[in-house]
Design a protein around this motif. Structure first.
Motif, PDB file in Angstrom:
ATOM      1  N   GLY A  20      35.727  43.001  45.775  1.00 56.12           N
ATOM      2  CA  GLY A  20      35.587  42.109  46.914  1.00 56.12           C
ATOM      3  C   GLY A  20      34.467  41.121  46.710  1.00 56.12           C
ATOM      4  N   ALA A  21      33.231  41.563  47.010  1.00 56.50           N
ATOM      5  CA  ALA A  21      32.076  40.668  46.951  1.00 56.50           C
ATOM      6  C   ALA A  21      31.645  40.406  45.518  1.00 56.50           C
ATOM      7  N   GLU A  22      31.121  39.240  45.290  1.00 55.58           N
ATOM      8  CA  GLU A  22      30.635  38.851  43.967  1.00 55.58           C
ATOM      9  C   GLU A  22      29.347  39.594  43.636  1.00 55.58           C
ATOM     10  N   ARG A  23      29.310  40.218  42.470  1.00 56.57           N
ATOM     11  CA  ARG A  23      28.112  40.848  41.924  1.00 56.57           C
ATOM     12  C   ARG A  23      28.129  40.630  40.418  1.00 56.57           C
ATOM     13  N   GLU A  24      26.958  40.680  39.808  1.00 52.39           N
ATOM     14  CA  GLU A  24      26.868  40.325  38.397  1.00 52.39           C
ATOM     15  C   GLU A  24      27.756  41.198  37.526  1.00 52.39           C
ATOM     16  N   HIS A  25      27.789  42.510  37.804  1.00 48.85           N
ATOM     17  CA  HIS A  25      28.603  43.394  36.965  1.00 48.85           C
ATOM     18  C   HIS A  25      30.096  43.156  37.186  1.00 48.85           C
ATOM     19  N   ARG A  26      30.460  42.652  38.355  1.00 45.38           N
ATOM     20  CA  ARG A  26      31.875  42.326  38.594  1.00 45.38           C
ATOM     21  C   ARG A  26      32.257  41.025  37.894  1.00 45.38           C
ATOM     22  N   ILE A  27      31.319  40.113  37.818  1.00 44.17           N
ATOM     23  CA  ILE A  27      31.555  38.900  37.014  1.00 44.17           C
ATOM     24  C   ILE A  27      31.759  39.298  35.561  1.00 44.17           C
ATOM     25  N   MET A  28      30.943  40.223  35.068  1.00 40.71           N
ATOM     26  CA  MET A  28      31.097  40.704  33.695  1.00 40.71           C
ATOM     27  C   MET A  28      32.472  41.333  33.492  1.00 40.71           C
ATOM     28  N   ALA A  29      32.924  42.120  34.471  1.00 42.92           N
ATOM     29  CA  ALA A  29      34.242  42.748  34.360  1.00 42.92           C
ATOM     30  C   ALA A  29      35.348  41.709  34.328  1.00 42.92           C
ATOM     31  N   GLU A  76      35.179  38.519  33.409  1.00 42.62           N
ATOM     32  CA  GLU A  76      35.135  37.765  32.153  1.00 42.62           C
ATOM     33  C   GLU A  76      35.678  38.596  30.996  1.00 42.62           C
ATOM     34  N   TYR A  77      35.377  39.891  30.989  1.00 45.42           N
ATOM     35  CA  TYR A  77      35.859  40.762  29.914  1.00 45.42           C
ATOM     36  C   TYR A  77      37.377  40.918  29.980  1.00 45.42           C
ATOM     37  N   ILE A  78      37.900  41.120  31.184  1.00 45.09           N
ATOM     38  CA  ILE A  78      39.352  41.281  31.350  1.00 45.09           C
ATOM     39  C   ILE A  78      40.089  40.013  30.919  1.00 45.09           C
ATOM     40  N   ILE A  79      39.521  38.869  31.263  1.00 41.46           N
ATOM     41  CA  ILE A  79      40.128  37.595  30.843  1.00 41.46           C
ATOM     42  C   ILE A  79      40.054  37.453  29.323  1.00 41.46           C
ATOM     43  N   LYS A  80      38.870  37.682  28.760  1.00 45.88           N
ATOM     44  CA  LYS A  80      38.652  37.484  27.321  1.00 45.88           C
ATOM     45  C   LYS A  80      39.594  38.330  26.486  1.00 45.88           C
ATOM     46  N   HIS A  81      39.856  39.555  26.916  1.00 41.45           N
ATOM     47  CA  HIS A  81      40.661  40.481  26.122  1.00 41.45           C
ATOM     48  C   HIS A  81      42.094  40.597  26.629  1.00 41.45           C
ATOM     49  N   ASN A  82      42.477  39.664  27.495  1.00 40.06           N
ATOM     50  CA  ASN A  82      43.868  39.569  27.954  1.00 40.06           C
ATOM     51  C   ASN A  82      44.377  40.894  28.538  1.00 40.06           C
ATOM     52  N   LEU A  83      43.584  41.473  29.431  1.00 35.72           N
ATOM     53  CA  LEU A  83      43.938  42.757  30.025  1.00 35.72           C
ATOM     54  C   LEU A  83      44.607  42.633  31.386  1.00 35.72           C
ATOM     55  N   PHE A  84      44.680  41.431  31.921  1.00 34.33           N
ATOM     56  CA  PHE A  84      45.335  41.263  33.225  1.00 34.33           C
ATOM     57  C   PHE A  84      46.781  41.768  33.227  1.00 34.33           C
TER      58      PHE A  84
END
Length: 332
Positions: free
Chosen positions: A139-148, A150-158
């Motif tokens: 839900g809310a933006e937090r630094e570790h969620r931004i990291m998650a 970006e990682y999901i996008i980078k490694h095509n995990l969606f």
């Protein structure tokens, strides 16, 4: 939000963060203090190192007590931090000379609230194959969620998961803003469809310790995010505080090391490194296990026994008047 109850010997104050000044609310609530009263301050909804703009919650509390001439030895202060007592002991070592509180301890809020308010969706596992590996709901933006994200996008995990990042406009159930989310009531069918269509949860808890500025402060904070997975009989990877899985096991819950996940990330003390280890473990499972293989693990008796044990444990704990953590090994 503030709840205040006083009788002839006790003054009870319950704080909830609603965006307004908690220090002002606490001062107002404590203004009716009379000499000899025992004071209980219940801030069990949070596990913060800060209070409003003060970056030291204990220092701010002691200052309020001093201003109102309330003896600290009459005051018990409870938060949602499982190791609140340890953090406070370390605070006292750094701020010698203060008159210590009567008690600094843990009080549960989120476990009971989850069982009380959430739909019991523990039977959502059936024999059909599910189309996705994991869920990751944010839900809310937090630094570790931004990291998650970006990682999901980078490694095509969606394509392998069902994910929401509401602050980015990505929702699974129609919520357009974080403020519109109410996690503590029956949800729309699209929300439950997430669990029908995935096998396990990649949880991004509220706190990870990454933003903590104090060497003496640490916390372990569990919210409805982890309790929901347990209540729904879901395996989980947990982006949370250092040794969160350790403390879950100290409370009597079981986790999934060896049967599904490598949980060695839990012992990584560097917060960013630990977060990336969780994300890498999720990627490993997605890349290593075909959905049919994951399905077989989920249908195994070993997995069923763990999920059932956790389900019974959370329901039994929710019935307790007080959930204590006195047996936890908090001296590490």
């Amino acid at each position: 939000m503030l709840e205040q109850v006083a009788d002839s010997s006790n003054l009870y104050v319950k704080l909830k963060n609603d965006g307004s000044s908690l220090q002002n609310k606490l001062k107002d609530a404590l203004s009716i203090y009379e000499p000899g009263l025992d004071v209980t301050i219940d801030y069990s909804t949070e596990s913060n190192y800060y209070l409003d703009h003060s970056k030291n919650i204990y220092e701010a509390l002691h200052q309020i007590l001093e201003d109102l001439k309330i003896p600290a030895e009459n005051v018990s202060f409870y938060t949602g931090n499982l190791v609140n007592n340890r953090a406070y002991e370390r605070f006292k070592q750094h701020f010698q000379g203060i008159k210590p509180l009567k008690v600094a301890g843990f009080k549960d809020y989120w476990l009971k609230k989850t069982v009380e308010m959430h739909t019991d969706y523990s039977n959502n596992y059936n024999n059909r194959l599910k189309p996705k590996h994991f869920s990751c709901l944010n839900g809310a933006e937090r630094e570790h969620r931004i990291m998650a994200l970006e990682y999901i996008i980078k490694h095509n995990l969606f394509p392998s998961g069902i994910c929401s990042f509401v602050w980015k406009g990505m929702s699974v159930d129609g919520h357009e803003t974080v403020r519109s989310i109410n996690s503590h009531t029956n949800q729309p069918k699209e929300f439950y469809q997430v669990f029908d269509d995935t096998y396990y949860d990649l949880i991004t808890e509220t706190n990870t310790g990454m933003l903590n500025p104090h060497e003496w402060f640490d916390d372990v904070f569990f919210t409805e995010k982890i309790w929901r997975s347990i209540y729904y009989k879901r395996p989980f990877l947990l982006i949370g505080n250092y040794k969160s899985l350790y403390y879950l096991k100290q409370m009597g819950f079981k986790t999934f090391d060896g049967i599904l996940f490598d949980e060695s990330y839990d012992t990584e003390s560097d917060h960013k490194t630990r977060i990336y280890k969780v994300l890498e473990e999720n990627k490993r499972v997605v890349q290593k296990l075909q959905l049919s293989e994951l399905h077989d693990i989920m249908q195994s008796q070993e997995m069923a026994d763990i999920l059932q044990h956790n389900y019974e444990k959370i329901n039994n704990m929710a019935k307790q008047d007080i959930i204590t953590v006195s047996t936890l090994k908090n001296t590490e």
